[in-house]
Design an enzyme around this catalytic site. Structure first.
Site, short mmCIF file in Angstrom:
data_model
loop_
_atom_site.label_atom_id
_atom_site.label_comp_id
_atom_site.label_asym_id
_atom_site.label_seq_id
_atom_site.Cartn_x
_atom_site.Cartn_y
_atom_site.Cartn_z
N PHE A 1 -11.59 -7.12 14.07
CA PHE A 1 -10.49 -7.55 13.20
C PHE A 1 -10.17 -6.48 12.16
O PHE A 1 -11.06 -6.00 11.46
CB PHE A 1 -10.88 -8.87 12.51
CG PHE A 1 -9.79 -9.40 11.62
CD1 PHE A 1 -8.55 -9.74 12.14
CD2 PHE A 1 -10.01 -9.54 10.26
CE1 PHE A 1 -7.54 -10.21 11.31
CE2 PHE A 1 -9.01 -10.01 9.42
CZ PHE A 1 -7.76 -10.35 9.95
N GLN A 2 -8.91 -6.11 12.11
CA GLN A 2 -8.40 -5.10 11.18
C GLN A 2 -9.05 -3.73 11.34
O GLN A 2 -9.19 -2.97 10.39
CB GLN A 2 -8.52 -5.60 9.73
CG GLN A 2 -7.68 -6.86 9.52
CD GLN A 2 -7.47 -7.23 8.09
OE1 GLN A 2 -8.34 -7.03 7.25
NE2 GLN A 2 -6.31 -7.81 7.79
N MET B 1 24.26 8.60 1.78
CA MET B 1 24.13 9.91 2.41
C MET B 1 24.45 9.85 3.90
O MET B 1 25.07 10.76 4.44
CB MET B 1 22.72 10.47 2.18
CG MET B 1 22.54 11.90 2.64
SD MET B 1 23.73 13.02 1.88
CE MET B 1 22.75 13.70 0.55
N GLU C 1 0.81 -1.22 0.00
CA GLU C 1 0.00 0.00 0.00
C GLU C 1 0.85 1.27 0.00
O GLU C 1 0.41 2.31 -0.52
CB GLU C 1 -0.96 0.00 1.19
CG GLU C 1 -2.11 -1.00 1.05
CD GLU C 1 -1.75 -2.40 1.54
OE1 GLU C 1 -0.56 -2.65 1.84
OE2 GLU C 1 -2.66 -3.25 1.63
#
Ligand SMILES: Cc1ncc(C[n+]2csc(CCOP(=O)(O)OP(=O)(O)O)c2C)c(N)n1
Lengths: 563, 183
Positions: free
Chosen positions: A111-112, A475, A49
């Site tokens: 849930f979730q 860096m 995502e």
């Protein structure tokens, strides 16, 4: 019509063409509806995502249209946080739609379930939970209005599953054009315009700094007219790059920590500093106590929060820079500042001698990042879109790539998100399919979102990826070398064979160690519009100069390592 | 160090879930403590009013106000210093009835502090005092030292500006008018 269809119909009303997404339990009804919209909505299935959000950012930045992201709740939504925060920092219009557990389960640790609205409030312009189908069209309309107007930014819609399934008899959609508590375009104060004009007319040594605000406002032409009429030398911030062409005679380069010597030095010599659509980030100003103290500062910006936040301007001109700069342009006098402009040359020459030549024409037999960047830039005729990751690769790419048109740089400026590059490049290519997209990554950052090669494979995205491989977190290694007594704490990388990875994804590839190999690989890379992974094994101990160590004076510029 | 004074922040918002969170985020990010907080529906239907006090300097309060004002669901945010305001807090004190009677000072206290007696039961008495912080605090000390206070609570500040400030309803009418002209 169910809420899921209402959502998709609403997206069509907002002229959405592309969605970056990933399915899951709490958004399944929307994905089910999407099955019927395959010919109207182009859904790009990413691999993570975070990739969806960065792709949406790339899409938005190159096209000017808002990026749209569709995710499931819980882990799907939390994976998107980095991209949302990045879009907030860099003012990128984005609408993130995430599934959420049913309204009656909210607050029960279902849930979730995560409190997405709570989590994202500090990093969005607006986040809203849709709890019934009746809300959908209204919320989508508001979301797009808010994301794209004023200073753009990300918006989150937390879409409960019951609202996705709920049936409504009728779908009506009205675009949002007004929210009484949100006034994105403030009326221009003419007295401020007049003050600004007066100061600019009387200026002997003006310097303009151009930020991304100019690009977001589509004000490139107005700004160029203004600079030319006043004969005002200008520099851009990292985020403002490509707002004016690289080779325009008034373009004096980039300001900031790794910017060009000329504009950084002149910041503290100019008599008027004209800031247009930029926010005086600490990466631009260094030590604020000594920053442009001699100058009258005129600050043009659309966001009232930015005026006076870091630098107190002599005049702050609020408003859309497309309008304010045009007003100033119309009222100001023609002017010339030849001597002042010529005085940049000393610094330019010094930078050329001490830094640039070595970097783009190295004589030590090893490949240097700057050289790779410049050659790719030239091979793409200065009209490619540059996407970068974060680190030395980012600075080298933005310093040595050249631009002839606007919206050509996509980089994570404010948040400095490693892993941004590859997915952002995917979005950029979809947002501008006719343009060549070149993505420069470090070996570290590339491995943060490398799985998006799968998206490239599946959706046939013709991006050109160049990994500037130094087998270091370059860096950070640079800071360790310069400021931490060469104690190289966890900045070495043992890497896989990146070309084998490319092959596994069916992506053309080459690995180069010398200039000659580089030349032929670049030719190979640009022979068609297919994706390509070029692995350039560059100098391992390369350092990015010039550099103004963080928090020190803008004029405290290192051109090489102090012996 | 910049000089810190007490600022009173007034915020008008749409009546939406999660607004207080948005407001406190702005305070947190600038490391400001909220000294007092009071929220209620305003005179305009559907509009909520927050009154918040905080110790800080002018630059910081300006930035915090700008950040809050910028939030989509906030109608208007501004700040004032004490000299620009008429303001009050309300305090309640619970005292054991027996001790109060024993002390025999109730009448004097009522006169001295302008106290209201809200409730008297066999076991306890609840007194109310409206006033500035120092006044309600002084009463607390006096009661606590002489009689003993069982429970004490003070509200957040409520305030009204002295100047003839632009009224929110006028501002909203203006905004709506402009919008109509745009269409
Ligand atoms: C997500 C994230 N983690 C850590 C950092 C800190 N960081 C900034 S640059 C950098 C090194 C990057 O190394 P690499 O990707 O190999 O690029 P190079 O600097 O060598 O070009 C790190 C670790 C960051 N910016 N983003």
């Amino acid at each position: 019509m169910t809420g899921s269809y209402i959502l998709l119909e609403s997206l069509l009303k907002e002229e959405v063409e592309t969605i970056f997404g990933y399915p899951g339990g709490q958004i399944i009804p929307v994905f089910d509806a999407l099955y019927d919209y395959k010919d109207k909505l182009n859904h790009i299935l990413v691999r993570h995502e975070q990739g969806a959000t960065h792709a949406a950012q790339g899409y938005a930045r190159v096209s000017g249209k808002p990026g749209v992201v569709l995710l499931t709740s819980g882990p799907g939504a939390t994976n998107a946080i980095t991209g949302i925060a990045d879009a907030m920092m860099d003012s990128t219009p984005m609408v993130v739609i995430a599934g959420q557990v049913p309204t009656e389960a909210l607050g029960s640790d279902a849930f979730q379930e995560t409190d997405l609205v709570g989590i994202t409030q500090p990093i969005t312009k607006w986040s809203y939970q849709i709890r019934s189908a009746e809300d959908i069209a209204w919320a989508v309309a508001r979301a797009f209005y808010i994301a794209t107007t004023g200073r753009p930014g990300p918006v989150v819609l937390d879409f409960t599953k019951n609202a996705q399934n709920e049936n409504l008899e009728e779908f009506t959609y009205q675009k949002c054009q007004f929210i009484r508590s949100y006034i994105p375009n403030i009326d221009i104060d003419n007295s401020k315009i007049n003050e600004a004009v007066n100061i600019i007319n009387n200026s002997k040594r003006p310097l303009a700094i151009i930020g991304q605000g100019v690009i977001l406002a589509n004000a490139e032409e107005e700004v160029l007219d203004f600079l030319e009429k006043g004969n005002i030398p200008a520099a851009t911030t990292l985020m403002g790059l490509s707002a004016i062409p690289t080779d325009h005679p008034l373009n004096k380069g980039m300001v900031g920590m790794h910017g060009n010597v000329g504009p950084n030095m002149m910041t503290n010599q100019c008599d008027v500093l004209i800031a247009i659509g930029m926010r005086f980030s600490d990466r631009v100003t260094g030590n604020l106590k000594t920053y442009a103290k001699q100058a009258k500062v005129i600050h043009f910006d659309i966001d009232p929060c930015e005026i006076g936040k870091n630098v107190k301007p002599t005049v702050g001109v609020l408003g859309d820079v497309k309008k304010t700069i045009k007003e100033v342009y119309e009222k100001m006098n023609n002017n010339v500042h030849y001597e002042w402009i010529n005085s940049f040359a000393t610094y330019e020459n010094r930078e050329q001698d001490k830094v640039v030549k070595k970097e783009i024409n190295p004589i030590d037999g090893r490949l240097h990042m700057g050289e790779v960047v410049r050659k790719v830039s030239e091979a793409s005729n200065k009209c490619a879109v540059l996407v970068t990751d974060v680190g030395q690769n980012q600075i080298m790419a933005t310093r040595y790539f050249q631009f002839s048109r606007s919206r050509s740089v996509i980089t994570s400026g404010g948040l400095g998100t490693m892993g941004f590059g590859l997915p952002a490049a995917i979005g950029a290519k979809i947002g501008a399919p006719e343009r060549t997209v070149c993505c420069f990554c470090g070996d570290g950052g590339f491995q943060m979102t490398l799985q998006e090669l799968g998206t490239i494979l599946q959706s046939k995205i013709g991006v050109k990826i160049i990994v500037l491989n130094n087998n270091k977190l370059g860096m950070v290694r640079q800071w360790q070398e310069l400021f931490f007594n060469e104690r190289y704490s966890f900045t070495d990388m043992i890497n896989p064979d990146f070309t084998l990875i490319a092959k596994a994804y069916g992506i053309g590839t080459a690995e180069v160690n010398t200039s000659e190999e580089l030349d032929s690989a670049i030719k190979d890379m640009f022979k068609d519009d297919k994706p390509y992974l070029l692995v350039a094994n560059v100098e391992k101990k390369g350092l990015v100069f010039p550099m103004t160590p963080g928090g020190t004076d803008v004029t405290n510029i290192l051109l090489e390592k102090k012996q | 160090m910049k000089e810190k004074i007490l600022y009173t922040v007034t915020i008008f918002s749409e009546n939406q879930v999660g607004l207080l969170n948005q407001i406190t985020i702005a305070f947190n990010r600038r490391q400001l403590n909220i000294e007092t907080l009071s929220v209620s529906p305003s005179a305009l239907e559907g509009v909520h009013k927050f009154t918040i006090t905080t110790w800080t300097d002018k630059d910081t309060i300006e930035m915090v106000i700008n950040q809050i004002d910028k939030r989509v669901d906030i109608l208007k945010a501004y700040y004032n210093t004490d000299d620009e305001l008429v303001f009050q807090e309300i305090a309640l004190y619970k005292i054991a009835t027996e001790s109060l009677l024993k002390a025999g000072t109730l009448e004097t206290l009522i006169r001295k502090y302008d106290i209201r007696v809200l409730e008297i039961t066999e076991t306890c008495v609840v007194l109310e005092k409206t006033g500035l912080y120092d006044e309600t605090q002084q009463l607390f000390h006096e009661l606590n030292d002489s009689i003993g206070v069982l429970q004490f609570i003070r509200s957040g500040r409520v305030a009204i500006t002295r100047s003839r400030l632009e009224r929110l309803s006028d501002m909203l009418a203006d905004i709506e008018e402009k919008y109509k002209n745009l269409m």
